[in-house]
Motif scaffolding. Structure first.
Motif, PDB file in Angstrom:
ATOM      1  N   ASP A   1     -33.955  18.816 -16.576  1.00  0.00           N
ATOM      2  CA  ASP A   1     -34.391  19.629 -17.142  1.00  0.00           C
ATOM      3  C   ASP A   1     -34.683  20.763 -16.009  1.00  0.00           C
ATOM      4  N   PRO A   2     -34.177  22.308 -16.158  1.00  0.00           N
ATOM      5  CA  PRO A   2     -34.323  22.986 -15.207  1.00  0.00           C
ATOM      6  C   PRO A   2     -35.689  23.442 -15.319  1.00  0.00           C
ATOM      7  N   VAL A   3     -36.384  23.525 -16.325  1.00  0.00           N
ATOM      8  CA  VAL A   3     -37.603  24.160 -16.603  1.00  0.00           C
ATOM      9  C   VAL A   3     -38.671  23.016 -15.569  1.00  0.00           C
ATOM     10  N   THR A   4     -38.795  21.834 -16.105  1.00  0.00           N
ATOM     11  CA  THR A   4     -39.782  20.793 -15.503  1.00  0.00           C
ATOM     12  C   THR A   4     -39.007  19.971 -14.399  1.00  0.00           C
ATOM     13  N   GLY A   5     -38.057  19.770 -14.217  1.00  0.00           N
ATOM     14  CA  GLY A   5     -37.109  19.177 -13.351  1.00  0.00           C
ATOM     15  C   GLY A   5     -37.111  17.642 -13.734  1.00  0.00           C
ATOM     16  N   ASP A   6     -37.659  17.236 -14.936  1.00  0.00           N
ATOM     17  CA  ASP A   6     -37.709  15.763 -15.450  1.00  0.00           C
ATOM     18  C   ASP A   6     -36.007  15.733 -15.607  1.00  0.00           C
ATOM     19  N   GLU A   7     -35.791  14.622 -15.628  1.00  0.00           N
ATOM     20  CA  GLU A   7     -34.336  13.692 -15.527  1.00  0.00           C
ATOM     21  C   GLU A   7     -34.529  12.969 -17.044  1.00  0.00           C
ATOM     22  N   PHE A   8     -33.449  13.189 -17.853  1.00  0.00           N
ATOM     23  CA  PHE A   8     -33.094  12.523 -18.971  1.00  0.00           C
ATOM     24  C   PHE A   8     -32.059  11.729 -19.045  1.00  0.00           C
ATOM     25  N   ALA A   9     -31.823  10.390 -19.252  1.00  0.00           N
ATOM     26  CA  ALA A   9     -30.636   9.666 -19.504  1.00  0.00           C
ATOM     27  C   ALA A   9     -30.254   9.906 -21.068  1.00  0.00           C
ATOM     28  N   MET A  10     -28.998  10.074 -21.100  1.00  0.00           N
ATOM     29  CA  MET A  10     -28.292  10.099 -22.461  1.00  0.00           C
ATOM     30  C   MET A  10     -26.777   9.921 -22.425  1.00  0.00           C
ATOM     31  N   CYS A  11     -26.501   9.390 -23.704  1.00  0.00           N
ATOM     32  CA  CYS A  11     -24.787   9.227 -23.938  1.00  0.00           C
ATOM     33  C   CYS A  11     -24.149  10.374 -23.314  1.00  0.00           C
ATOM     34  N   ILE A  12     -23.062  10.018 -22.887  1.00  0.00           N
ATOM     35  CA  ILE A  12     -22.119  11.184 -22.354  1.00  0.00           C
ATOM     36  C   ILE A  12     -21.495  11.546 -23.653  1.00  0.00           C
ATOM     37  N   ASN A  13     -20.993  10.686 -24.323  1.00  0.00           N
ATOM     38  CA  ASN A  13     -19.974  10.966 -25.488  1.00  0.00           C
ATOM     39  C   ASN A  13     -20.771  11.145 -26.775  1.00  0.00           C
ATOM     40  N   PRO A  14     -21.069  12.421 -27.472  1.00  0.00           N
ATOM     41  CA  PRO A  14     -21.648  12.583 -28.576  1.00  0.00           C
ATOM     42  C   PRO A  14     -21.367  11.854 -29.791  1.00  0.00           C
ATOM     43  N   ARG A  15     -20.181  11.445 -29.915  1.00  0.00           N
ATOM     44  CA  ARG A  15     -19.404  10.817 -31.002  1.00  0.00           C
ATOM     45  C   ARG A  15     -19.818   9.518 -31.187  1.00  0.00           C
ATOM     46  N   THR A  16     -20.410   8.831 -29.810  1.00  0.00           N
ATOM     47  CA  THR A  16     -20.757   7.363 -29.988  1.00  0.00           C
ATOM     48  C   THR A  16     -22.157   7.445 -29.765  1.00  0.00           C
ATOM     49  N   CYS A  17     -23.149   8.584 -29.522  1.00  0.00           N
ATOM     50  CA  CYS A  17     -24.616   8.594 -29.504  1.00  0.00           C
ATOM     51  C   CYS A  17     -24.855   8.712 -30.966  1.00  0.00           C
ATOM     52  N   LYS A  18     -25.672   7.881 -31.595  1.00  0.00           N
ATOM     53  CA  LYS A  18     -26.132   7.745 -32.790  1.00  0.00           C
ATOM     54  C   LYS A  18     -27.021   8.677 -33.137  1.00  0.00           C
TER      55      LYS A  18
END
Ligand SMILES: [Zn+2]
Ligand SMILES: [Zn+2]
Length: 155
Positions: free
Chosen positions: A134-151
């Motif tokens: 997050d460029p605002v807070t510097g927080d990092e988030f883990a998430m699926c790379i591929n939106p098609r497999t992200c539920k």
């Protein structure tokens, strides 16, 4: 069952970060933005404290994942992506175990859809999960790379 608001807030931030990321295709960004807006209104987040963190003094959230090994003579050290490393161990397996014992690693979990990969299978899950900052807070988030497999953001 009620979902903790902190978790929803974090998910909204993760969606917003994904939407704003230059690597996100426009169609997917639009879906992520719509989902963030939907969650915000559904849970009334816009009527609550608008600042997601109580104080800027709290260090940004960093994703702690096994990042790799480095040789040290005939031995190996294991590293977390935050920069923490073990002392040299006889084998990579032992170095990885030492890292997991001495430094709590985060689950290999998508913050959007909640899919969890086995943390010990760190080479494999990296093919499916990415970390966005997050460029605002510097927080990092883990998430699926591929939106098609992200539920959560799938089409
Ligand atoms: Zn770490
Ligand atoms: Zn996902």
């Amino acid at each position: 069952m009620t979902v903790p608001l902190d978790k929803i807030r974090r998910r909204v931030r993760a969606l917003t970060v994904r939407a704003a990321h230059p690597g996100t295709p426009p169609a997917e960004a639009a879906v992520a933005r719509a989902m963030a807006a939907d969650l915000t209104s559904r849970y009334g987040l816009d009527q609550l404290d608008p600042v997601p963190r109580p104080t800027a003094a709290i260090a940004p959230a960093v994703v702690h994942w096994m990042a790799g090994f480095s040789p040290s003579g005939k031995q190996s050290r294991a590293w977390c992506r935050c920069g923490y490393g073990t002392s040299p161990r006889a084998t990579e397996d032992r170095a990885l175990r030492a890292l997991m014992d001495s430094h709590p690693l985060d689950a290999a979990e998508c913050g959007l859809c909640g899919v969890v990969y086995p943390a010990a299978d760190w080479v494999k899950f990296r093919a499916f999960l990415q970390v966005l900052k997050d460029p605002v807070t510097g927080d990092e988030f883990a998430m699926c790379i591929n939106p098609r497999t992200c539920k959560a953001v799938g089409f």
